[in-house]
Scaffold this active site. Sequence first.
Site, short mmCIF file in Angstrom:
data_model
loop_
_atom_site.label_atom_id
_atom_site.label_comp_id
_atom_site.label_asym_id
_atom_site.label_seq_id
_atom_site.Cartn_x
_atom_site.Cartn_y
_atom_site.Cartn_z
N ASN A 42 12.59 4.47 98.08
CA ASN A 42 11.16 4.27 98.30
C ASN A 42 11.03 3.44 99.57
O ASN A 42 11.67 2.39 99.68
CB ASN A 42 10.55 3.53 97.11
N GLY A 43 10.27 3.91 100.55
CA GLY A 43 10.06 3.14 101.77
C GLY A 43 10.39 3.97 103.00
O GLY A 43 10.40 5.20 102.95
N LYS A 46 -16.23 4.17 96.75
CA LYS A 46 -15.96 4.88 95.48
C LYS A 46 -16.39 6.34 95.58
O LYS A 46 -15.68 7.24 95.14
CB LYS A 46 -16.71 4.17 94.34
N HIS A 82 -32.03 -1.27 112.84
CA HIS A 82 -31.22 -1.30 114.07
C HIS A 82 -30.45 0.00 114.26
O HIS A 82 -29.47 0.04 114.99
CB HIS A 82 -30.26 -2.50 114.03
N LYS A 127 -2.08 5.24 94.98
CA LYS A 127 -2.55 3.99 94.39
C LYS A 127 -2.12 2.79 95.22
O LYS A 127 -2.85 1.83 95.33
CB LYS A 127 -2.01 3.85 92.96
N TRP A 134 6.23 10.30 97.68
CA TRP A 134 5.02 10.51 98.48
C TRP A 134 5.50 10.65 99.90
O TRP A 134 6.03 9.71 100.49
CB TRP A 134 4.06 9.32 98.33
N ARG A 181 1.08 6.22 91.06
CA ARG A 181 1.42 5.72 92.39
C ARG A 181 1.19 6.78 93.46
O ARG A 181 1.25 6.50 94.64
CB ARG A 181 2.87 5.23 92.43
N GLU A 216 -14.04 8.31 97.93
CA GLU A 216 -12.73 8.51 97.29
C GLU A 216 -12.79 9.58 96.22
O GLU A 216 -11.86 10.37 96.05
CB GLU A 216 -12.31 7.21 96.59
N GLU A 263 -18.68 -1.05 98.80
CA GLU A 263 -17.76 -0.60 97.74
C GLU A 263 -18.30 0.63 97.04
O GLU A 263 -17.56 1.57 96.74
CB GLU A 263 -17.52 -1.74 96.76
N CYS A 266 6.22 5.61 96.18
CA CYS A 266 7.12 6.39 95.32
C CYS A 266 7.30 5.67 93.99
O CYS A 266 7.19 4.46 93.90
CB CYS A 266 8.46 6.55 96.01
C1 AGP Z 1 -9.73 1.40 96.21
O1 AGP Z 1 -10.42 2.20 95.27
C2 AGP Z 1 -8.65 2.16 96.94
N1 AGP Z 1 -7.71 2.72 96.05
C3 AGP Z 1 -8.03 1.36 98.07
O2 AGP Z 1 -9.07 1.01 98.97
C4 AGP Z 1 -7.29 0.06 97.66
O3 AGP Z 1 -8.23 -0.89 97.22
C5 AGP Z 1 -6.55 -0.49 98.88
O4 AGP Z 1 -5.58 0.46 99.27
C6 AGP Z 1 -5.88 -1.84 98.63
O5 AGP Z 1 -4.92 -1.71 97.60
P1 AGP Z 1 -4.27 -3.06 97.01
O6 AGP Z 1 -5.40 -3.83 96.35
O7 AGP Z 1 -3.22 -2.62 96.04
O8 AGP Z 1 -3.70 -3.85 98.16
#
Ligand code: AGP
Length: 617
Positions: free
Chosen positions: A102-103, A490, A509, A612, A75, A27, A493, A486, A2
């Site tokens: 928030n939480g 990407k 394998h 985020k 959120w 966020r 996502e 990675e 949030c």
């Molecule tokens: C990465 O593109 C994602 N948004 C996600 O995997 C992110 O890296 C992960 O949630 C960790 O976030 P942080 O680095 O803020 O702990």
Amino acid sequence: MCGIVGYVGPKSTLDVLLGGLRRLEYRGYDSAGVSVISAAGLETRKKAGKLDNLVGEIDSHPLPAAHIGIGHTRWATHGAPTDGNAHPHLGGSALKLSLIHNGIIENFAELKAELVADGVSFSSETDSEVAAHHIAREYEKSGDLVAAFRFVMNRLHGAFTILVIHEDQPDVVLAARRNAPLVIGLGDGENFLGSDVAAFVEYTKRAVSVGQDEIVVLKADSVTVYGFDGQPVSFDEFSVDWDASAASKGGWSSFMAKEIADQPQAVGDTLMGRLSADGVVTLPEMSGLSAADIKALDRIIIVACGTASYAGDIAKYGIEKWSRIPVQVELSHEFRYRSPIVTPNTLVVAISQSGETMDTLMATRYAKELGAKVLAICNTQGATLARESDAVIYTHAGPEVAVASTKALTAQITAGYLLGLFLGQVRGVVPASELKALGLDLLKMPARVAEVLEGLDVASDLGAAMANAKSILFLGRNVGFPVAMEGALKLKELAYIHAEGFAAGELKHGPIALIEEGQPVIVIVPSPRDAESLQPKVISNIQEIRARGAKVIAIAEEGDPNVADYAEHVIYVPQTEPMFAAILTVIPLQAFAMALSTAKGLDVDQPRNLAKSVTVE
Ligand code: AGP
């Protein structure tokens, strides 16, 4: 996830609140709301959906001018994203108290049962509303708002940042935090609160991190901090090194495009002050660990999630090679619920851009319970992870707003290499001259990253051309393997398609069964110059998949004489120490995914279902 903003001062409160919530949009959220107190009393507006919905609601039902208020982007955790479940929530017999949270309040059911038994009615399904009613009722009994607030904060279990205003006291915002982020912005005749500094950086760069179990009494001309025990707490101010423009797109098509372009500076700023012109690493942040402590280390466990975990996977190769300390990389949420072997000679390194990822916070708390020392690699000043660790190496990538992490990753890898070189220097198990040579090569990385950016159109064009792809595979070896992982993340996502990263050696394998005519495969090709070059093996992997119909895009080193004959397309990156190649080879994959997503008309900054910072387990 949030977003939280609080304000008291002479400005138009609504402008400050909405502006702050805009800068906190990254966020991730699904509803928004504000409360203000004017001469006419407390008023609240809130709506499900994006901020524009809230602005529309306020346009239809204007709020009076006010100089105190709180704002929130939610959120959903408890209760669907509806108008009724949006924050703020009101409490008390006359609904004169407004609260944002928030939480997660873990014991809200028992707290709610008390209220139901007393005949209190609720307008939402949220845990937050329960806190609002409890605080208001305590205040109505005692007449002391701060005492009532503190009493209830002590009753809450779980994770929370809570802000409260009350019509009876239109000059004060109360705030508290436990296991969730909260920072104070100090102004001149005005003061601010936010879930991070982006909420108020437009107005002030003077900030204070609120510690665990602390309460803030915020007025226009004073800020007082107490413990949950009621004792005053001193606090240290820090200067925010982000400016408001850094949190804006700066003319880029998206935050992600801006942040990809920020990477030379992100890598350079992370190196700044830590790597001398003659290649020697200094990490004053590690001063809490003596040379003896460092020499006694017999295990490093890296805990992180998502992209941050791949930074750890890459850094592992360097840390092990230069310090000769065994390194294992664990997903935070898996580590937390295992029975790992941890001793006082274990260093747990927690990597997190936000420093608020609950999975990683829980893993580091667990590690400390088990007796480990914890080092954070974090991008957000004053974040919870930073404050709870024994030492912090801040990456200086600046605000990363796009949900898909880019510049934070290359900065995290850089910080991981610095750590490996530093540990190697102290432990002296690798010739100092070798480490210095590596340090000198690392100094050149910002310029090399800038070179990669100049040639990104090739990757972008390929991404745009593959907008209809249903599945793309990624292969790599050694440090190229986490890069492949990675690259796949990407694409998942951003483009919402099947993408999978493999260790190239793993193909035979099983995964090679996936290869069919026309299957796109992106291969990160090791340098041919590496003494232990794995390149011949990767070239033969490419031949195996092409023989079965794969269409190969290779990411390779400039001057590589071998790769062009084995790929439909080659994207070249500058030559560098092979260990550092990951910082360069990952960038075309960022651009590829962004271009493919854009070609599909998707939102690259706020992909569906994602936030985020994942501040719940
Ligand atoms: C990465 O593109 C994602 N948004 C996600 O995997 C992110 O890296 C992960 O949630 C960790 O976030 P942080 O680095 O803020 O702990």
